[in-house]
Write an enzyme that holds these catalytic residues in place. Structure first.
Site, PDB file in Angstrom:
ATOM      1  CB  THR A  89      -0.946   0.014   1.222  1.00 31.47           C
ATOM      2  OG1 THR A  89      -0.206  -0.353   2.405  1.00 31.47           O
ATOM      3  CG2 THR A  89      -2.084  -0.956   1.035  1.00 31.47           C
ATOM      4  CB  CYS A 264       6.577   0.435   7.571  1.00 31.21           C
ATOM      5  SG  CYS A 264       6.216  -1.230   6.989  1.00 31.21           S
ATOM      6  NE  ARG A 335       9.367  -2.714  -0.039  1.00 30.00           N
ATOM      7  CZ  ARG A 335       8.491  -3.369   0.727  1.00 30.00           C
ATOM      8  NH1 ARG A 335       7.262  -3.548   0.301  1.00 30.00           N
ATOM      9  NH2 ARG A 335       8.858  -3.843   1.906  1.00 30.00           N
TER      10      ARG A 335
END
Length: 425
Positions: A89, A264, A335
């Site tokens: 997400t 995150c 990422r």
């Protein structure tokens, strides 16, 4: 009824979960990335979250009642009755939540959804996404009715990439369900593999909110010490020495300054902020912390440039070595790495920058950031060395072999011997 579990998305979260469940249940691991499935079927996980031996143990089990089958074919999950979604997400370039992977995963499940099935989401979202966005997709594409024909739950992932101590089975798991009975069933399912225990939240929205604030809290705490670093650098005080002294108090929180990226901490606060703004509240502390942490890559670059000027090192075409490109140490995950912010800021001054990272996959770095990693370090070559990521290999590296007569060493992580560096964040 026999539980047959489908894990949708086999990345840093999905694969370890699939392997753990496969020790006790029949599991189908599904991912749209054919290259990823091929590598996993050959017994290797490129993320290094699961060892080759552990992966092969569950893939090649002879007992048909347990084990893991891996596929990119949507029909492979049709026989399952529990679906667990672990897709990414992310956020877009404007820091807005991107829910497309979640919606597409829901469509895939809806095509094979049957009466009595349970769909559990683990992807980090803001409160309300499961019931307000995912459930309507499941209903539309399956023709079934929520909480009558099928049920949902939310159990937020707590995977810490690269951490071999806090693994999936020994991190307490928050669970929830769309009805009280389903919540208990989902809780029992996770309790069967989570040795650390579970916590059944009263509603799905509570579980969603609990997850999104975990990383927002950590983000704000790191932003605080990053701001302290900026202040203490102006006062010519060693921030790490200050934090070490303050940490002698029993209730002082031991956070350190640094680059805050990853999938995150660098993302989740924006999800909470988005929902807050939708209901008419502008979150000040959350967004202020995120802005400060997002600025740290450029701040590091500026600090390096100041040191170069002070030490009469020519900036244009200077030889710079960046040690590390991943978002954290001893992990191949690139990422949302903030190391790239340091790179781009220095590159704008026409510096010649080598990036060395033995953990990162060169092809991934090239595809994602258009950077070619160097394979070998150059002796007596660099004007500036920036220690960006504290990989264990870098802590054992003899930096003196890489230096010229006049070379600056800047330690972003604060993990090198202070006598061997010129400045640390």
């Amino acid at each position: 009824m026999k539980k047959t579990i489908a894990i949708i998305g086999l990345g840093y979260v999905g694969l370890p979960l699939a392997v753990e469940f496969a020790k006790k249940y029949e599991v189908v691991g599904f991912d749209i990335n054919k290259t990823r499935i091929k590598a996993l079927n050959e017994g290797h996980d490129d993320t290094l979250e699961v060892s080759d031996n552990d992966l092969k143990d569950v893939i090649y089990q002879k007992d048909n009642s347990t084990g893991l089958k891996l596929s990119y074919n949507e029909t492979s999950i049709a026989s399952c009755n529990i679906y667990i979604v672990t897709v990414p997400t992310p956020i877009d370039k404007n820091n807005r939540p991107v829910l497309k992977p979640l919606v597409e995963a829901s469509k895939t499940i809806a095509k094979v959804l049957k009466k009595g099935d349970i769909v559990i989401y683990e992807s980090t979202v803001y409160p309300g996404v499961t019931e307000d966005i995912c459930v309507p997709v499941l209903e539309e594409f399956s023709g079934l009715k929520f909480n009558t024909d099928f049920y949902c739950g939310y159990s937020p992932e707590r995977i810490n990439p690269g951490d071999k101590t806090h693994t999936i089975s020994n991190i307490k798991k928050v669970t929830s369900g769309s009805t009280k009975t389903i919540g208990e069933e989902i809780n029992n399912l996770y309790a069967s593999i989570i040795t650390a225990g579970t916590h059944l939240a009263p509603t799905i929205k509570v579980a969603e909110a609990a997850k999104v604030i975990e990383n927002a809290q950590r983000d704000i705490n790191i932003a605080f010490v990053n701001e302290l670093a900026k202040i203490f650098n102006k006062l010519d005080i060693d921030t790490h020495a200050v934090l070490e002294a303050a940490a002698t108090k029993w209730n002082f929180l031991p956070f350190k300054p640094g680059l805050v990226g990853g999938h995150c901490i660098g993302v989740d606060p924006y999800y909470l902020a988005q929902k807050a703004q939708e209901v008419g509240y502008h979150p000040e502390i959350i967004l202020a912390g995120r802005r400060l942490n997002d600025s740290m890559g450029e701040y590091v670059a500026v600090e390096v440039l100041k040191l170069m000027v002070q030490n009469d090192i020519n900036i244009k075409h200077s030889k710079v070595l960046m040690l590390g490109i991943t978002f954290k140490e001893n992990c191949p995950d690139i990422r949302n790495t903030k190391a790239i912010s340091v790179y781009h800021a220095l590159e704008s001054f026409n510096m010649d920058i080598d990036v060395y990272d033995p953990w990162a996959a060169p092809i991934e770095v090239s595809n994602e950031y258009s950077i070619s990693l160097i394979k070998e370090l150059k002796s007596n070559f660099y004007d500036v060395i920036i220690h960006v990521v504290a990989h264990r290999e870098f802590l054992e590296l003899d930096l003196n072999t890489l230096k010229k007569e006049k070379t600056l060493i800047y330690d972003v992580k604060g993990s090198l011997d202070i006598e061997d560096i010129d400045r640390r964040l």
